[in-house]
Design a protein around this motif. Sequence first.
Motif, short mmCIF file in Angstrom:
data_model
loop_
_atom_site.label_atom_id
_atom_site.label_comp_id
_atom_site.label_asym_id
_atom_site.label_seq_id
_atom_site.Cartn_x
_atom_site.Cartn_y
_atom_site.Cartn_z
N THR A 39 3.91 50.65 70.25
CA THR A 39 3.20 51.84 69.77
C THR A 39 1.85 51.99 70.45
O THR A 39 1.45 53.11 70.80
CB THR A 39 3.03 51.80 68.24
OG1 THR A 39 2.37 50.59 67.86
CG2 THR A 39 4.35 51.93 67.52
N TRP A 42 2.56 53.37 74.04
CA TRP A 42 2.99 54.76 74.10
C TRP A 42 1.94 55.72 73.56
O TRP A 42 1.86 56.87 74.03
CB TRP A 42 4.36 54.94 73.43
CG TRP A 42 5.39 54.29 74.31
CD1 TRP A 42 6.02 53.11 74.10
CD2 TRP A 42 5.84 54.76 75.59
NE1 TRP A 42 6.84 52.81 75.17
CE2 TRP A 42 6.75 53.81 76.09
CE3 TRP A 42 5.56 55.88 76.36
CZ2 TRP A 42 7.38 53.95 77.32
CZ3 TRP A 42 6.20 56.02 77.59
CH2 TRP A 42 7.09 55.07 78.05
N PHE A 43 1.10 55.27 72.62
CA PHE A 43 -0.05 56.09 72.24
C PHE A 43 -0.97 56.27 73.46
O PHE A 43 -1.48 57.35 73.70
CB PHE A 43 -0.83 55.48 71.08
CG PHE A 43 -0.18 55.63 69.74
CD1 PHE A 43 0.79 56.58 69.49
CD2 PHE A 43 -0.56 54.80 68.70
CE1 PHE A 43 1.37 56.71 68.25
CE2 PHE A 43 0.02 54.92 67.45
CZ PHE A 43 0.99 55.88 67.22
N VAL A 46 0.59 58.75 75.88
CA VAL A 46 0.43 60.12 75.38
C VAL A 46 -1.00 60.60 75.58
O VAL A 46 -1.23 61.73 76.03
CB VAL A 46 0.85 60.22 73.90
CG1 VAL A 46 0.42 61.53 73.28
CG2 VAL A 46 2.35 60.03 73.76
N VAL A 47 -1.97 59.74 75.28
CA VAL A 47 -3.37 60.11 75.49
C VAL A 47 -3.63 60.39 76.97
O VAL A 47 -4.29 61.37 77.32
CB VAL A 47 -4.32 59.01 74.95
CG1 VAL A 47 -5.75 59.23 75.43
CG2 VAL A 47 -4.27 58.96 73.44
N ALA A 89 -9.06 58.66 69.44
CA ALA A 89 -7.69 58.13 69.45
C ALA A 89 -7.71 56.60 69.33
O ALA A 89 -6.92 56.02 68.57
CB ALA A 89 -6.97 58.55 70.72
N THR A 93 -6.36 54.50 66.06
CA THR A 93 -5.36 53.44 66.27
C THR A 93 -5.87 52.10 65.76
O THR A 93 -5.13 51.35 65.15
CB THR A 93 -5.00 53.35 67.77
OG1 THR A 93 -4.51 54.62 68.21
CG2 THR A 93 -3.94 52.31 68.01
N GLY A 99 -1.36 50.36 66.43
CA GLY A 99 -0.86 49.77 67.65
C GLY A 99 -1.86 48.81 68.23
O GLY A 99 -2.99 48.69 67.75
N MET A 104 -2.78 49.93 74.42
CA MET A 104 -3.17 51.34 74.45
C MET A 104 -4.07 51.59 75.66
O MET A 104 -3.92 52.59 76.36
CB MET A 104 -3.86 51.74 73.16
CG MET A 104 -4.16 53.22 73.08
SD MET A 104 -4.80 53.64 71.46
CE MET A 104 -5.17 55.37 71.72
#
Length: 141
Positions: A39, A42-43, A46-47, A89, A93, A99, A104
């Motif tokens: 997680t 993938w966060f 995405v960011v 973000a 998190t 995550g 990240m």
Amino acid sequence: MLKRINPVLPELILELVLYGLVIQFTGVWFVEDRLRYSTGLWFGIVVAGLMAVNMAVVILDTVELASEKGASRKSALFSAIRYIGVVVAFAVTGIFDLGNLITMFIGVMGLKVAAYLQPFTHKFITKYARRKGELSADKIG
């Protein structure tokens, strides 16, 4: 839609996803908490993708408004908003334990990796597209 903003943007997003898959499948075997690893990664991806889209839009707007005085100020404002968004973000998190913050960060750094690899992958993609176009033209004629 992304190609209208910047013709290279779809390739950059594809490279980000491929980078994420490589990091996911190589690192997930070496950690105890695989869910937080995944997680976080993938966060971060995405960011990074959202940052890429935001940068492309800001560049497009800045080029279109180049003659106006506010173009440079608008570019600086959106850069600051982008960085604040990244900090938020990471904070969300971390606070809600959604995550792994290290993965990240690795995901967000995928934007750098994708940007550096983009000229090479662009050359590969265009060569493949030309070859595929030649093959289809040969079959028709």
